[in-house]
Structures are given as structure tokens and as C-alpha cells.
Design a protein around this motif. Structure first.
Motif, short mmCIF file in Angstrom:
data_model
loop_
_atom_site.label_atom_id
_atom_site.label_comp_id
_atom_site.label_asym_id
_atom_site.label_seq_id
_atom_site.Cartn_x
_atom_site.Cartn_y
_atom_site.Cartn_z
N ARG A 1 -3.02 0.33 -7.48
CA ARG A 1 -2.67 -0.95 -8.08
C ARG A 1 -2.33 -1.96 -6.98
NH1 ARG A 1 0.36 -1.65 -13.53
NH2 ARG A 1 0.39 -3.91 -13.74
N CYS A 2 -2.75 -3.21 -7.18
CA CYS A 2 -2.51 -4.25 -6.18
C CYS A 2 -1.01 -4.47 -6.01
CB CYS A 2 -3.18 -5.55 -6.62
SG CYS A 2 -2.81 -6.96 -5.53
N PRO A 3 -0.49 -4.42 -4.76
CA PRO A 3 0.94 -4.65 -4.54
C PRO A 3 1.31 -6.13 -4.54
CG PRO A 3 -0.12 -4.21 -2.46
CD PRO A 3 -1.18 -4.06 -3.51
N GLY A 4 0.31 -7.01 -4.68
CA GLY A 4 0.58 -8.44 -4.60
C GLY A 4 0.67 -9.15 -5.94
N GLU A 5 0.82 -8.40 -7.03
CA GLU A 5 0.88 -9.06 -8.35
C GLU A 5 2.05 -10.02 -8.46
OE1 GLU A 5 -0.79 -6.70 -12.00
OE2 GLU A 5 0.35 -5.31 -10.76
N MET A 6 3.21 -9.64 -7.92
CA MET A 6 4.37 -10.52 -7.98
C MET A 6 4.08 -11.82 -7.24
SD MET A 6 8.36 -9.73 -7.02
CE MET A 6 7.97 -9.05 -5.41
N PHE B 1 2.28 -1.99 2.84
CA PHE B 1 2.02 -3.20 2.05
C PHE B 1 3.15 -3.48 1.07
CE2 PHE B 1 -2.11 -2.31 3.74
CZ PHE B 1 -2.71 -3.55 3.88
N VAL B 2 3.64 -2.43 0.42
CA VAL B 2 4.75 -2.62 -0.51
C VAL B 2 5.98 -3.14 0.23
CG1 VAL B 2 6.36 -1.41 -2.05
CG2 VAL B 2 3.91 -0.88 -2.13
N ALA B 3 6.27 -2.57 1.41
CA ALA B 3 7.44 -2.99 2.18
C ALA B 3 7.33 -4.44 2.62
CB ALA B 3 7.60 -2.08 3.41
N ILE B 4 6.13 -4.90 2.91
CA ILE B 4 5.95 -6.28 3.36
C ILE B 4 5.91 -7.24 2.18
CG2 ILE B 4 4.32 -7.88 4.45
CD1 ILE B 4 3.52 -5.63 6.35
N LEU B 5 5.03 -6.96 1.22
CA LEU B 5 4.76 -7.92 0.15
C LEU B 5 5.88 -8.00 -0.88
CD1 LEU B 5 0.98 -7.13 -0.43
CD2 LEU B 5 1.96 -8.98 0.92
N MET B 6 6.64 -6.91 -1.04
CA MET B 6 7.67 -6.90 -2.08
C MET B 6 9.08 -6.87 -1.49
SD MET B 6 5.78 -4.35 -4.83
CE MET B 6 6.76 -4.93 -6.22
#
Length: 424
Positions: A368-373, A106-111
Motif C-alpha cells: 500500500r502507498c505510504p503517501g496517502e496522508m 518510506f514510512v519513517a520519512i513520509l509519515m
């Protein structure tokens, strides 16, 4: 021979209720803060649905929830929340190395560089398309419209054929709307969740078999072909759950967008600021919307083994609740917490344990939600669009926010009348 006695564990105060379920339903977001204030404690014991639970508030509790490996999310939330928002086998239900490995996807995709900008660009385009239609109507309900825009935008971004956009919107938005507690529409929301889950699972299977061609760099394809810790692809049904865990949270941002529109209506000086520019103040406004708005009130956990925390003994199996809303409205952390103040200098980038509307701690290693940004950037873009590209009137309506409605929203959904495009 005499030995010293071990220090006695501190007593956790109790709220005195035989069962506080009805009080929770009546007080909603204020349930934990009210008792922490009355008991003068950041921790207390009560019973909900006939089960003992320890409720906590504040940065120290947030650090326990998001920085302690002896806690698990499994078995910590009601079945409606689990089934609508997470589901079994999802990243939120995992611990340790398995969680960190899946979270890395998720981090690799969303951020990833450029992904937030790409999603924001699609969102902007969809908003402008809908704006042309809004001008042909007497009025719109903003929550309905932004749910549709976000659904279309996130599906296009993820590489998923949208199909019937109204149907997809109902499915994704319903997962958020009915997760807070059991209501008449909850059964229908659960059924629709299963329907879209089956559809996505079939798409995953078709991608893997070569019957469906999707961009290999798309978020959908990356999840569909992701190897878990054992080196095997995720089960198709688990991949479908994780794809929904990318789509649904983006649609949930619509509630923050409605609260942003409400604040712009209540604070017209800020609308004027952003109409004339003010980009350097946009993020502060968006972050204050996240801090002040009632989103989800708390998160749950279970203790995996006996631990000591702040002098208290937390036994194996103990059910815990962390107060997200109360922590972001704590007067010891935020001056005048009930006031809307975009000058607070708060940011998701801090990765700390006090500003926690979507979780706490380091995003790469905690829950923690990885989509905050993404949340902040879509909020900023919606504020730009509302202030710079639209003219509208806010007619008389019920803008009250019932704090026992979870998740909360202005009662009217925020009605805009006589919507017109502003010359750019």
C-alpha cells in the motif's frame, strides 16, 4: 480401500476473447469492470499481449494482492510502467523481509511527525508565489501549474537543489503521463527518466564522499545513507531510484488536484462551503475525489507457488491484475458509486480492502502507498487555496475525461482564466 476425491477447483470464467489487448486499449478503466459485470463474477480469465491473465475485483481480491506472501510484484507490469514508475531494485519490486525493511524507510520519512505539515507549508508558499504570476496572464492550464508547484515543493522538502524547475517538472510529470501505455512521447519520457536518475545518483555519491553537504535530517540524505538488510548502504543507483519514488508520487497528486478543481466547478455549492470555512468537510471531499477519479486502473502480481483462493487454483507463475478503479466504483461497496458524494465517511486511515485508490491493507507491511496522508493533505490545502485565495473564470473548454486514456485527465487540463488573488 476407497478414498474421497479432493474437491474440484471452481472454474474461472473466460471472457471469450482470443486476445483482449485492443479491447483494453479501447475501454481503459472500464475493461475489467465491464467483464466482471457481464460474466457476473469477481474473477475472469483473458489474454493480454498474447499472455494469459486472471483479472480480479473487490475486497477479497485486494486482500489476496496485499495480504498474501505467495504473490510478487516482479514481472507483473509492462516494461514502460516498470521503467517509468518503479524500476528494478525499488521497494515495489521486493517481497518479504526485504520489502518490509525498505518500506520502513518510506514510512519513517513520509509519515514522521511534522513532515506532512512541512511539505504542505512549502506547497502553500509555492502556490501563493505562482498565484502572483498567474494574475499577469490571460489564463493558465491548471495541470501544468500544479505539476510545477509540486515539483518545486517536493524537491525543497526532500533537500534536493531544484536547478531548472521546468526541466525537473517535465522529467517527473512525464513519468506519470506516459506510463499507462506506449505513446509517441514515451521514448522521450524514458530518456528523461534516465537523465534525472543519473543526476540524482551522482548527488548520492557526492553526499557519501562529502563533496556535497545536505542536511542529514533531510529525506534525501536519509535515503542516500540508508543501510539495507545486509547492513550495507544501498547501491547508488538503487538509492537514486528510491529518491525518485518519493518525488514522483507527490507530483502525481497534481492529477487529483485537477479533478478536485473540476468537482468544485461542477458542484459550486461545495466551493461556497469551503470559501466560508467548512474545514470539517474538507477531508471527506478530498477522499471522494480519490475514490471517484480515474487514477491508475489496476495493479499486477505474479503467483510464486500454487495456491487456492476462493475455490480457484492459481498456478505458480500466473499473471494477475487487481482492478483498483472498479473496486472503488463497486455498487456493493459504495452506494450510487457514479455519484460524487463527499459525505461517504471514507478514509485512508481504515487500512482496509474496499477503499483502495492507492492500494490496500496495512501500509507498514504491504505494498500500500505510504503517501496517502500526503495526498489527502495536499488535496485539502489545494481546495483551500482555490476556494479562499483565488478568483477565476472557467472559460469554455473540453472538460471531458476519456476513460481509455491512462492515467486519465480532463482533456483541457482545466483552464482557468482571469485569475486574481482574493483578499485574505
Amino acid at each position: 480401500m476407497t478414498g474421497t476425491k479432493p474437491p474440484q477447483a471452481a472454474i474461472i470464467p473466460a471472457d471469450g476473447a482470443w486476445d483482449a489487448t485492443l479491447s483494453l486499449l479501447r475501454e481503459g478503466y472500464h475493461f475489467i469492470p465491464n467483464r466482471c459485470l457481464r460474466l457476473e463474477s469477481e474473477i475472469f480469465r483473458t489474454r493480454l499481449t498474447l499472455t494469459e491473465v486472471i483479472c480480479m475485483q473487490g475486497p477479497r481480491a485486494a486482500e489476496l494482492f496485499y495480504g498474501n506472501a505467495t504473490l510478487t510484484r516482479q514481472g507483473s507490469m509492462p516494461q514502460t510502467v516498470l521503467r517509468l514508475l518503479q524500476d528494478k531494485g525499488s521497494v515495489q519490486q521486493q517481497d518479504g523481509d526485504a520489502h518490509r525493511h525498505r518500506k520502513g524507510l518510506f514510512v519513517a520519512i513520509l509519515m514522521a511527525p511534522g513532515e506532512v505539515e512541512r511539505l504542505t507549508g512549502i506547497f502553500r508558499s509555492e502556490w501563493r508565489t505562482q498565484l502572483r504570476h498567474w494574475q499577469e496572464r490571460d489564463q493558465i492550464v491548471l495541470i501544468d501549474e500544479v505539476n510545477r508547484i509540486l515539483t518545486r515543493a517536493v524537491c525543497q522538502w526532500a533537500g534536493i537543489p531544484i536547478g531548472d524547475s521546468d526541466e525537473r517538472t517535465t522529467e517527473l510529470a512525464g513519468m506519470v503521463e506516459y506510463a499507462g501505455h506506449f505513446r509517441p512521447g514515451t521514448i522521450a519520457a524514458l530518456w528523461r527518466r534516465r537523465r534525472i536518475e543519473r543526476r540524482i545518483r551522482h548527488m548520492v555519491e557526492d553526499v557519501r564522499s562529502g563533496h556535497l553537504s545536505i542536511d542529514p535530517d533531510s529525506p534525501f540524505h536519509r535515503v542516500a545513507t540508508f543501510p539495507d538488510l545486509d547492513g550495507q548502504r544501498l547501491k547508488a543507483e538503487v538509492a537514486a531510484v528510491e529518491i525518485l519514488n518519493m518525488l514522483r508520487p507527490v507530483v502525481a497528486i497534481g492529477r487529483f488536484i485537477v479533478f478536485a478543481a473540476l468537482r468544485l466547478h461542477q458542484k459550486p455549492q461545495w466551493a461556497a462551503t469551503f470559501r466560508d470555512g467548512g474545514d470539517d468537510r474538507l477531508e471527506g471531499f478530498a477522499e471522494e475525489v480519490r475514490r471517484s477519479s480515474p487514477f491508475f486502473p489496476f495493479v499486477g502480481a505474479r503467483v510464486k507457488q500454487d495456491i487456492e483462493w476462493q475455490g480457484h487454483v492459481l498456478a505458480k507463475g500466473q499473471w494477475l491484475l487487481l482492478d483498483l478503479y472498479g473496486t472503488t466504483h463497486d455498487s456493493q461497496l459504495f452506494s450510487r458509486p457514479q455519484e460524487f458524494d463527499p459525505e461517504r465517511q471514507i478514509s485512508w486511515r481504515d487500512q482496509g480492502f474496499d477503499f483502495i485508490p492507492q492500494g490496500a491493507g496495512a501500509v507498514a507491511t504491504t505494498h500500500r502507498c505510504p503517501g496517502e496522508m500526503i495526498t489527502v493533505e495536499l488535496l485539502k490545502e489545494s481546495i483551500r487555496l482555490i476556494c479562499r485565495e483565488m478568483c477565476y473564470r472557467v472559460p469554455p473548454q473540453d472538460l471531458s475525461v476519456k476513460m481509455n486514456r491512462v492515467p486519465a485527465l480532463p482533456e483541457s487540463g482545466f483552464i482557468m482564466a482571469e485569475v486574481k488573488a482574493r483578499s485574505r
